[in-house]
Design a protein around this motif. Structure first.
Motif, PDB file in Angstrom:
ATOM      1  N   TYR A 174      49.528 -64.383   1.264  1.00  0.00           N
ATOM      2  CA  TYR A 174      49.358 -65.711   1.099  1.00  0.00           C
ATOM      3  C   TYR A 174      48.035 -66.186   2.107  1.00  0.00           C
ATOM      4  O   TYR A 174      47.924 -65.526   3.379  1.00  0.00           O
ATOM      5  CB  TYR A 174      50.739 -66.322   2.288  1.00  0.00           C
TER       6      TYR A 174
ATOM      7  N   GLN B 244      44.749 -71.709   0.043  1.00  0.00           N
ATOM      8  CA  GLN B 244      45.195 -71.760  -1.465  1.00  0.00           C
ATOM      9  C   GLN B 244      46.666 -71.951  -1.417  1.00  0.00           C
ATOM     10  O   GLN B 244      47.369 -71.151  -1.712  1.00  0.00           O
ATOM     11  CB  GLN B 244      44.747 -70.637  -2.456  1.00  0.00           C
TER      12      GLN B 244
ATOM     13  N   GLU C  18      49.106 -73.006  -3.040  1.00  0.00           N
ATOM     14  CA  GLU C  18      50.114 -73.126  -4.031  1.00  0.00           C
ATOM     15  C   GLU C  18      49.653 -71.826  -4.873  1.00  0.00           C
ATOM     16  O   GLU C  18      50.409 -71.592  -6.088  1.00  0.00           O
ATOM     17  CB  GLU C  18      50.169 -74.312  -4.892  1.00  0.00           C
ATOM     18  N   GLU C  19      48.773 -70.814  -4.643  1.00  0.00           N
ATOM     19  CA  GLU C  19      48.629 -69.716  -5.521  1.00  0.00           C
ATOM     20  C   GLU C  19      49.594 -68.499  -5.004  1.00  0.00           C
ATOM     21  O   GLU C  19      49.178 -67.550  -4.340  1.00  0.00           O
ATOM     22  CB  GLU C  19      47.110 -69.270  -5.187  1.00  0.00           C
ATOM     23  N   LEU C  20      50.482 -68.733  -5.476  1.00  0.00           N
ATOM     24  CA  LEU C  20      51.802 -67.925  -5.287  1.00  0.00           C
ATOM     25  C   LEU C  20      52.613 -67.512  -6.512  1.00  0.00           C
ATOM     26  O   LEU C  20      52.191 -68.390  -7.687  1.00  0.00           O
ATOM     27  CB  LEU C  20      52.933 -68.843  -4.192  1.00  0.00           C
TER      28      LEU C  20
ATOM     29  N   LYS D 209      58.656 -70.519  -6.694  1.00  0.00           N
ATOM     30  CA  LYS D 209      58.581 -71.906  -6.871  1.00  0.00           C
ATOM     31  C   LYS D 209      59.987 -72.557  -6.586  1.00  0.00           C
ATOM     32  O   LYS D 209      60.967 -72.160  -7.359  1.00  0.00           O
ATOM     33  CB  LYS D 209      58.009 -72.781  -7.914  1.00  0.00           C
TER      34      LYS D 209
ATOM     35  N   LYS E 240      47.911 -78.222   4.378  1.00  0.00           N
ATOM     36  CA  LYS E 240      47.839 -77.111   3.350  1.00  0.00           C
ATOM     37  C   LYS E 240      49.455 -76.491   3.579  1.00  0.00           C
ATOM     38  O   LYS E 240      49.759 -75.879   2.499  1.00  0.00           O
ATOM     39  CB  LYS E 240      46.795 -76.332   3.596  1.00  0.00           C
TER      40      LYS E 240
ATOM     41  N   THR F 267      52.570 -75.526   0.958  1.00  0.00           N
ATOM     42  CA  THR F 267      53.116 -74.590   0.466  1.00  0.00           C
ATOM     43  C   THR F 267      54.958 -74.531   0.691  1.00  0.00           C
ATOM     44  O   THR F 267      55.464 -74.073  -0.015  1.00  0.00           O
ATOM     45  CB  THR F 267      52.783 -73.367   1.658  1.00  0.00           C
TER      46      THR F 267
END
Length: 224
Positions: A121, A125, A127-129, A134, A154, A158
Motif C-alpha cells: 500500500y 495511490q 485506491e490502487e488496491l 473494495k 488520501k 483508502t
C-alpha cells in the motif's frame, strides 16, 4: 576505516575507538542487522524512521486490539479487519486471537512475511488496491504515516474504499492537529484514551472513531 578491536598489534597511528564508543557502535550495528525485536512476546521488525515508522507501546497496542476484538464479537457473522499502515496492531491482534480475519496494508515490504495477510500500500495511490478489497471490511483501523493534510485526505480515500458503506467501524490514530480534518473527512471524534509510542514522540496523538465507544477507550472527548 578499519576499526581496531584492541587485540591486534598495530602502530600508534591507527585510529582507535574508546571502549565506550566501540560498545555503542556494536549496539547500533546490532540494531540495524536485527530482523526482529521482541515487544512483550510480539515479534516486530525494527522501526525504519525513514518510512516514518513508530511502533505503539504495549499498552496502546493491547488497548486498541481489545477494542477491535470487541467490535468483531458484536457481530454474528465473520468480521474482516483492515489495518492500514499499523503493523503493530496487526501483530498484537494475531497474538491475542490468531483466528481473527486481518489484512495489513503497508508500504514496507518486510511485512510480506505475513503472506496473504499482506497487501502493498502506497498512500499516494489511495485506491490502487486489489478489487476484492473494495467495501470488504466491517472494521478499518488506519494510522497515516504523516500529519499533513494531503496524507490524511488520501488515507481517507483508502478508508472509504475498504469500508462497507453504512455499516463499518472506523478507527484513526493520528495527531491532535488532525482533529477538525478527521471530523470533516470521516465524521470521526477523539476518544479520551491517548495513544503512546515506544519511542516517545513530541506530537500529541489521538484515537478517533466514527462510533460512540461508550465507556470503552475513555469515551468520546467532549471538550472542544
Amino acid at each position: 576505516m578499519e576499526l581496531n578491536n584492541g587485540n591486534c598489534d598495530s602502530d600508534d597511528d591507527t585510529p582507535r575507538l574508546s571502549s565506550e564508543a566501540m560498545a555503542a557502535l556494536r549496539e547500533f550495528l546490532s540494531e540495524q542487522t536485527q530482523t526482529h525485536v521482541d515487544a512483550d512476546a510480539v515479534s516486530l521488525v525494527s522501526e525504519d524512521w525513514r518510512l516514518s515508522q513508530f511502533w505503539y507501546d504495549p499498552q496502546t497496542a493491547e488497548t486498541v486490539s481489545k477494542e477491535v476484538l470487541t467490535l468483531c464479537d458484536s457481530s454474528d457473522s465473520l468480521v474482516r479487519v483492515a489495518c492500514v499502515a499499523c503493523p503493530t496492531l496487526y501483530a498484537y491482534l494475531k497474538k491475542i486471537d490468531p483466528n481473527v480475519s486481518l489484512q495489513l496494508l503497508e508500504y514496507d515490504k518486510r511485512f510480506e512475511q505475513y503472506g496473504s495477510d499482506f497487501t502493498f500500500y502506497d498512500y499516494n495511490q489511495p485506491e490502487e488496491l486489489p478489487p476484492e478489497l473494495k467495501h470488504a471490511f466491517q472494521v478499518v483501523v488506519a494510522d497515516p504515516p504523516y500529519l499533513s493534510k494531503e496524507c490524511l485526505e488520501k488515507v481517507a480515500q483508502t478508508i472509504s474504499f475498504l469500508a462497507r458503506p453504512g455499516e463499518s467501524f472506523l478507527l484513526l490514530l493520528t495527531g491532535e492537529v488532525q482533529r477538525e480534518r478527521a471530523a470533516e473527512l470521516l465524521g470521526m471524534h477523539p476518544c479520551c484514551f491517548r495513544p503512546q509510542h515506544s519511542n516517545k514522540l513530541g506530537n500529541e496523538f489521538r484515537l478517533f472513531t466514527n462510533y460512540d465507544p461508550g465507556m470503552r477507550l475513555g469515551g468520546w472527548d467532549k471538550q472542544l
